[in-house]
Design a protein around this motif. Structure first.
Motif, PDB file in Angstrom:
ATOM      1  N   THR A 243      37.641  40.734  37.534  1.00 35.85           N
ATOM      2  CA  THR A 243      38.422  41.804  38.154  1.00 35.85           C
ATOM      3  C   THR A 243      39.436  42.297  37.133  1.00 35.85           C
ATOM      4  O   THR A 243      40.093  41.494  36.456  1.00 35.85           O
ATOM      5  CB  THR A 243      39.146  41.305  39.407  1.00 35.85           C
ATOM      6  N   THR A 244      39.554  43.608  37.018  1.00 32.21           N
ATOM      7  CA  THR A 244      40.412  44.176  35.984  1.00 32.21           C
ATOM      8  C   THR A 244      41.220  45.336  36.549  1.00 32.21           C
ATOM      9  O   THR A 244      40.952  45.835  37.643  1.00 32.21           O
ATOM     10  CB  THR A 244      39.572  44.702  34.807  1.00 32.21           C
ATOM     11  N   ARG A 245      42.177  45.780  35.746  1.00 33.87           N
ATOM     12  CA  ARG A 245      42.921  46.991  36.091  1.00 33.87           C
ATOM     13  C   ARG A 245      42.037  48.200  35.810  1.00 33.87           C
ATOM     14  O   ARG A 245      41.399  48.283  34.761  1.00 33.87           O
ATOM     15  CB  ARG A 245      44.219  47.064  35.276  1.00 33.87           C
ATOM     16  N   MET A 246      42.034  49.144  36.741  1.00 28.86           N
ATOM     17  CA  MET A 246      41.138  50.298  36.642  1.00 28.86           C
ATOM     18  C   MET A 246      41.853  51.611  36.922  1.00 28.86           C
ATOM     19  O   MET A 246      41.202  52.619  37.199  1.00 28.86           O
ATOM     20  CB  MET A 246      39.977  50.135  37.625  1.00 28.86           C
ATOM     21  N   GLY A 247      43.185  51.629  36.864  1.00 26.49           N
ATOM     22  CA  GLY A 247      43.883  52.857  37.223  1.00 26.49           C
ATOM     23  C   GLY A 247      43.630  53.196  38.675  1.00 26.49           C
ATOM     24  O   GLY A 247      43.785  52.347  39.554  1.00 26.49           O
ATOM     25  N   THR A 248      43.206  54.431  38.950  1.00 26.22           N
ATOM     26  CA  THR A 248      42.899  54.795  40.334  1.00 26.22           C
ATOM     27  C   THR A 248      41.428  54.591  40.678  1.00 26.22           C
ATOM     28  O   THR A 248      41.010  54.865  41.802  1.00 26.22           O
ATOM     29  CB  THR A 248      43.263  56.271  40.611  1.00 26.22           C
TER      30      THR A 248
END
Length: 421
Positions: A243-248
């Motif tokens: 799981t990662t950061r993806m903005g919006t």
């Protein structure tokens, strides 16, 4: 809020809640109960009050001519942040480190239905206001304890705030721009999550008490409360996916994100096949329907960056409002603007739903109130009173408990309640 039943009452009419909490977790939980008709009595530290009274700037100065009961806790005035968590409550000042202040609280608890506290584990017991202490006075009491990490486990003694729990719960790890630093959600999310669980548990316990006659104790850790909200991110972690950061962007749906327009941003949530095809037709890009990179939702997720490039180029051609008119109004597609907070609070939809109102405040004239969203067919809901000034109701509550003027003077002399200003 409207109702079709002229005799309708609020769901929690007749329920008395003693609120021993500070800041947001307990405060928003009891706010939800107040909205449904409970009488919520905030027990605050003399002179200082709830820490949230000092949350600012901004502050609002009271009217100079006001000479009624209560006062501002902060020399700068009233905190609007405090308002949003404390409409429709009463405020008393009891010094719980004095014997007579503790006795006054005990007298209040004997008449109450619910007690809510958010001390660090062990503190309530040291003060003589733990569940076992208060159950001796009121055996059908519903008692709710809120802490950062709960009362068991290796972290149970740690202090904690929303920021810390946004970190430990994994929320910050999936919030923020792709490849960027972890980002805190721009509101006290885990405080509010926990508050809603607490209110849900309290109402459930009150319902059970109606069936069995028994009170109960509810124990909640903020960290525990946040984890069920991970949903789709937890689903990926359960099968070993990163799981990662993806903005919006969304990890399992596409297009499901914000795109830049000529003057702002447009949220687009056209992730199923029908909506995707209709979007392509509406923006005059039917060629994207047959593009093998975007043939199905899994394909679009796998090629999300390429799809973002294609759609961003299109959406930059017009301002946000034009896209909303074309796609949402004319074509019925799930797209919408990205508003700032002021616009979210003041637009035609918010106004039509009567969400923002004004309530009379004795020292400030009027204050704005954000209504809660529950609309019943056969009951009422909503706020009636402004947030209280510090200690505004101390004498009235004591009078209702049977204290006379001599008793109240004695409490002042013993430091249980503040002297008259």
């Amino acid at each position: 809020m409207g109702t079709n039943d002229d005799a309708a009452e609020k769901i929690l009419d007749g329920i008395t809640v003693v609120d021993l909490t500070t800041f947001v977790t307990g405060g928003f939980a009891t706010l939800m109960l107040a909205n449904q008709g409970a009488e919520v009595i905030k027990v605050e530290r003399p002179e200082l009050g709830d820490d949230n009274r000092h949350s600012g700037p901004p502050f609002v100065e009271p009217n100079e001519e006001y000479d009624g009961p209560g006062r501002t806790a902060d020399a700068n005035g009233e905190s609007p942040y405090f308002w949003t968590i404390n409409y429709d409550k009463l405020s008393v000042e009891f010094n719980l480190k004095t014997d007579s202040g503790l006795e006054a609280l005990y007298d209040l608890v004997e008449e109450a239905d619910v007690v809510v506290e958010n001390f660090r584990p062990g503190t309530a017991e040291r003060l003589g206001i733990g569940y076992d202490d208060l159950r001796e006075l009121n055996d059908d009491l519903v008692y709710c304890s809120i802490s950062a990490f709960g009362e068991t486990g290796p972290w149970s003694s740690r202090p904690g705030y929303d920021l810390l729990v946004q970190g430990t719960s994994g929320i910050m790890s999936v919030t923020g721009p792709e490849g960027g630093d972890p980002v805190k959600v721009g509101l006290p999310q885990t405080d509010l999550i926990t508050a809603m669980w607490a209110a849900f548990g309290i109402v459930g316990s009150l319902f059970r008490r109606e069936l069995t006659g028994d009170g109960d104790r509810i124990e909640i850790g903020m960290h525990d409360a946040a984890l069920p909200w991970l949903t789709k991110q937890a689903g990926k972690a359960f099968v070993g996916e990163e799981t990662t950061r993806m903005g919006t962007k969304d990890p399992v749906l596409s297009p499901y994100q914000a795109y830049p327009t000529a003057d702002g941003y447009l949220n687009v949530g056209c992730a199923n096949q029908k909506l995707w095809s209709e979007l392509c037709e509406a923006i005059d890009r039917p060629d994207l329907i047959d593009d093998e990179r975007f043939a199905s939702n899994p394909d679009r997720v796998a090629n999300m960056d390429e799809l973002e490039e294609e759609l961003s180029a299109v959406f930059r051609e017009r301002p946000t409002e034009e896209w909303v008119d074309l796609l949402a109004e004319d074509h019925g597609l799930p797209v919408g603007p990205v508003y700032d907070v002021a616009t979210a609070l003041d637009n035609e939809q918010t106004e039509a739903r009567d969400v923002i109102r004004e309530i009379e405040h004795p020292a400030l004239g009027t204050v704005p109130v954000i209504e809660h969203p529950l609309n019943y067919e056969h009951a009422t809901a909503g706020f009636d009173e402004a947030p209280p000034l510090l200690g505004e109701d101390t004498e009235a509550i004591l009078d209702g408990l049977g204290y006379d003027a001599e008793d109240i003077d004695r409490l002042r002399e013993e430091g249980a309640i503040p002297d008259d200003e």
